[in-house]
Design a protein around this motif. Structure first.
Motif, mmCIF file in Angstrom:
data_model
loop_
_atom_site.group_PDB
_atom_site.id
_atom_site.type_symbol
_atom_site.label_atom_id
_atom_site.label_comp_id
_atom_site.label_asym_id
_atom_site.label_seq_id
_atom_site.Cartn_x
_atom_site.Cartn_y
_atom_site.Cartn_z
ATOM 1 N N PRO A 1 9.321 -26.652 -34.462
ATOM 2 C CA PRO A 1 8.104 -27.249 -35.043
ATOM 3 C C PRO A 1 6.824 -26.767 -34.344
ATOM 4 O O PRO A 1 6.753 -26.709 -33.121
ATOM 5 C CB PRO A 1 8.317 -28.754 -34.819
ATOM 6 C CG PRO A 1 9.801 -28.914 -34.773
ATOM 7 C CD PRO A 1 10.320 -27.671 -34.110
ATOM 8 N N HIS A 2 5.829 -26.434 -35.155
ATOM 9 C CA HIS A 2 4.577 -25.900 -34.626
ATOM 10 C C HIS A 2 3.469 -26.060 -35.657
ATOM 11 O O HIS A 2 3.728 -26.283 -36.831
ATOM 12 C CB HIS A 2 4.731 -24.403 -34.303
ATOM 13 C CG HIS A 2 5.001 -23.573 -35.535
ATOM 14 N ND1 HIS A 2 6.258 -23.479 -36.090
ATOM 15 C CD2 HIS A 2 4.183 -22.835 -36.326
ATOM 16 C CE1 HIS A 2 6.200 -22.706 -37.173
ATOM 17 N NE2 HIS A 2 4.948 -22.306 -37.349
ATOM 18 N N THR A 3 2.227 -25.918 -35.207
ATOM 19 C CA THR A 3 1.111 -25.753 -36.131
ATOM 20 C C THR A 3 0.754 -24.274 -36.154
ATOM 21 O O THR A 3 0.882 -23.585 -35.150
ATOM 22 C CB THR A 3 -0.127 -26.577 -35.703
ATOM 23 O OG1 THR A 3 -0.473 -26.246 -34.354
ATOM 24 C CG2 THR A 3 0.149 -28.068 -35.781
ATOM 25 N N ASP A 4 0.294 -23.790 -37.293
ATOM 26 C CA ASP A 4 -0.036 -22.380 -37.430
ATOM 27 C C ASP A 4 -1.424 -22.080 -36.875
ATOM 28 O O ASP A 4 -2.325 -22.913 -36.956
ATOM 29 C CB ASP A 4 -0.035 -21.973 -38.911
ATOM 30 C CG ASP A 4 1.362 -21.604 -39.402
ATOM 31 O OD1 ASP A 4 2.284 -21.517 -38.571
ATOM 32 O OD2 ASP A 4 1.509 -21.402 -40.622
ATOM 33 N N GLU A 5 -1.548 -20.872 -36.356
ATOM 34 C CA GLU A 5 -2.854 -20.287 -36.036
ATOM 35 C C GLU A 5 -3.721 -21.188 -35.162
ATOM 36 O O GLU A 5 -4.926 -21.336 -35.376
ATOM 37 C CB GLU A 5 -3.587 -19.884 -37.323
ATOM 38 C CG GLU A 5 -2.759 -18.902 -38.138
ATOM 39 C CD GLU A 5 -3.473 -18.351 -39.360
ATOM 40 O OE1 GLU A 5 -4.682 -18.110 -39.276
ATOM 41 O OE2 GLU A 5 -2.810 -18.159 -40.387
ATOM 42 N N LEU B 1 3.576 -30.713 -38.274
ATOM 43 C CA LEU B 1 4.207 -29.532 -37.688
ATOM 44 C C LEU B 1 5.303 -29.070 -38.642
ATOM 45 O O LEU B 1 5.970 -29.893 -39.254
ATOM 46 C CB LEU B 1 4.841 -29.860 -36.335
ATOM 47 C CG LEU B 1 4.003 -30.653 -35.329
ATOM 48 C CD1 LEU B 1 4.867 -31.017 -34.119
ATOM 49 C CD2 LEU B 1 2.808 -29.842 -34.874
ATOM 50 N N HIS B 2 5.473 -27.753 -38.755
ATOM 51 C CA HIS B 2 6.538 -27.260 -39.622
ATOM 52 C C HIS B 2 7.506 -26.396 -38.835
ATOM 53 O O HIS B 2 7.167 -25.828 -37.793
ATOM 54 C CB HIS B 2 5.972 -26.521 -40.837
ATOM 55 C CG HIS B 2 5.160 -25.300 -40.481
ATOM 56 N ND1 HIS B 2 3.915 -25.381 -39.911
ATOM 57 C CD2 HIS B 2 5.422 -23.979 -40.631
ATOM 58 C CE1 HIS B 2 3.448 -24.156 -39.730
ATOM 59 N NE2 HIS B 2 4.347 -23.291 -40.143
ATOM 60 N N ALA B 3 8.715 -26.317 -39.356
ATOM 61 C CA ALA B 3 9.792 -25.582 -38.712
ATOM 62 C C ALA B 3 10.765 -25.170 -39.791
ATOM 63 O O ALA B 3 10.644 -25.598 -40.936
ATOM 64 C CB ALA B 3 10.498 -26.479 -37.690
HETATM 65 FE FE LIG Z 1 4.299 -21.349 -39.190
#
Ligand SMILES: [Fe+2]
Ligand SMILES: [Zn+2]
Length: 382
Positions: free
Chosen positions: A199-203, A341-343
Motif C-alpha cells: 500500500p502506498h500513495t502515488d507521486e 493507499l493502493h496496492a
Molecule cells: Fe501506485
C-alpha cells in the motif's frame, strides 16, 4: 437541518446581530461579516468573482441601525450610509459560523473504514451518463469513502478517456496522459513488474500529487492475481494517533522528503506524511517508502522520525486495514490518492490495466454542484 430552520427572532447591537432559530440553535453574526456578505446588486455576489463592494470601503465601526427579522429573511439597514441588505434565512443558516454544532453541519460526510467494510460504493457507467443521482454518487463517494468502483465501462482502450472527460480534467505528467500497467520487458518502475506492490500513495514527490487516480481493467490476469487492495489512510492516521500519539504528532510536523529523478526534471517534495487542516482533521496523507529519499530533520528528531514512520507503515500494511477486489474486464476503480493507499497482489500472465488521473479540486467541485442540483446531501450509502 439547514433547509428547515427559520428565524424566530433577532436582536442586535453595534457588534453583531443575534439570531434565534426555530430549532433552538442561535447564531451570532458579526457586523463586518454581515456587511461584507451583502449580495445586493450594488455589492455584487462573492461566488461568481464579480464582487463590486470593496472590503476596505466598509467602515471599521460598521454597525446595524435597524434589523427586521422574518421567518425566511433578515433585513439590515446600516448606520453609516443607510445601505440595505437582505439575507435569506437559508443562506444565513448554511453559512452560520457559530456554535460548533452549526459549523459541523456544513461539513461533507467522511466515512472512515477498515478491512471490515463490505459494501463498496459502486456506480454503473450507463447510469452515470443518464442519471444525476448516480453521477453525484460517483463524485461524493470519493469524497466520503475515498474511492468508488465503476462497472460497465467496457474494454475499449479509449473508455478511460471518456470517463475522465465526464468527471474532470485529465492531468498530464511525465507518464503522459495515460499509462498502461502491463508487464514490461524493460521495467522502468515497480508497477512494470508483476510482483506484489505494498500500500502506498502515488507521486508523493510532488507538492500537488496525483489527484483522483483511475484504474481501468481492460484485461484481468488469467491466473486470478493482480487483486486490487485499498487502505483508508484516515484510518491509518486514526490508529496511529491511538497507539502512539507522539509518533502521530511528529508525522504531522516533520518533513519527509520524496524525490523522483526523470530525464529533465528533479521533482522533490518536503511535506509531512500527515497534513492537517486548521481544525486538526487529517486532510492529506503521503506514505510511500519507495519514493522517500534522504530525510532531513533536526538531528535530535531523526530516530523518532524513523520510528514514527515505521509504525505508520506497519499499520498501513496490516491485512486487517485493507479491502480487496479483483477487477473484472470493464471495471474502473477511482480513488483519491491523498486519502486512500493502493496496492495489488502479484500476478502471472497477460494483464492490462490502464491508468490516468484527473485533478482533484474540479472532481470534488462537480460533486458539490451535483449535491445542490439533486438536493441530496449526506452519505451516498444512505
Ligand atoms: Fe501506485
Ligand atoms: Zn449591498
Amino acid at each position: 437541518m439547514a433547509d428547515t430552520a427559520t428565524i424566530t427572532s433577532a436582536s442586535f447591537d453595534t457588534a453583531a446581530v443575534r439570531i434565534q432559530w426555530s430549532d433552538g440553535h442561535h447564531s451570532t453574526l458579526h457586523s463586518m461579516w454581515l456587511r461584507d456578505n451583502c449580495a445586493c446588486a450594488d455589492c455584487g455576489p462573492h461566488a461568481t468573482g464579480s464582487r463590486l463592494q470593496r472590503l476596505l470601503d466598509i467602515p471599521d465601526d460598521v454597525a446595524p441601525a435597524t434589523v427586521v427579522a422574518e421567518p425566511d429573511t433578515l433585513a439590515v439597514t446600516w448606520g453609516d450610509d443607510g445601505h440595505q441588505s437582505v439575507y435569506t434565512a437559508h443562506w444565513l443558516r448554511t453559512n452560520a459560523y457559530s456554535p460548533t454544532a452549526l459549523r459541523d453541519s456544513h461539513k461533507p460526510v467522511k466515512t472512515v473504514w477498515d478491512g471490515t467494510l463490505t459494501q463498496w460504493p459502486t456506480v454503473e457507467w450507463d447510469k452515470v451518463l443518464t442519471d444525476d443521482t448516480e453521477r453525484r454518487k460517483l463524485h461524493v463517494a470519493v469524497a466520503e469513502f475515498g474511492f468508488v468502483l465503476l462497472r460497465g465501462l467496457g474494454t475499449d482502450h479509449d473508455g478511460i478517456e471518456k470517463l475522465a472527460d465526464e468527471i474532470g480534467y485529465l492531468r498530464e505528467t511525465h507518464y503522459g496522459k495515460f499509462f498502461d500497467l502491463i508487464t514490461r520487458a524493460e521495467p522502468q518502475i515497480l508497477a512494470d513488474l508483476a510482483g506484489p506492490i505494498l500500500p502506498h500513495t502515488d507521486e508523493a514527490y510532488r507538492r500537488v500529487p496525483t489527484g483522483i487516480n483511475i484504474f481501468h481493467c481492460i484485461k484481468p490476469s488469467p491466473c486470478g492475481g493482480g487483486v486490487s487492495q485499498l487502505v483508508d489512510a484516515y484510518n491509518v492516521a486514526r490508529i496511529l494517533r491511538e497507539r502512539d500519539p507522539e509518533a502521530y504528532e511528529l508525522l504531522t510536523r516533520v518533513p519527509v522528503q520524496h524525490q523522483r529523478r526523470i530525464e529533465d526534471q528533479v521533482i522533490t517534495s518536503d511535506l509531512p506524511a500527515i497534513l492537517l487542516d486548521h481544525e486538526g482533521e487529517v486532510v492529506e496523507v503521503r506514505l510511500n517508502e519507495r519514493t522517500m529519499t534522504a530525510i532531513r530533520v533536526d538531528e535530535d528528531l531523526m530516530e523518532e522520525t524513523y520510528a514514527a514512520l515505521r509504525t505508520a507503515f506497519r499499520i498501513a500494511y496490516e491485512p486487517a486495514q485493507r479491502i480487496e477486489y479483483t477487477m473484472a474486464a470493464g471495471d474502473a476503480l477511482l480513488f483519491d490518492n491523498l486519502r486512500v493507499l493502493h496496492a495489488r497482489t502479484g500476478y502471472n500472465g497477460d494483464r492490462h490495466v490502464r491508468q490516468c488521473q484527473v485533478m482533484r479540486d474540479e472532481f470534488f467541485a462537480k460533486g458539490v454542484a451535483l449535491s445542490e442540483k439533486t438536493g441530496l446531501f449526506g452519505s451516498v450509502q444512505a
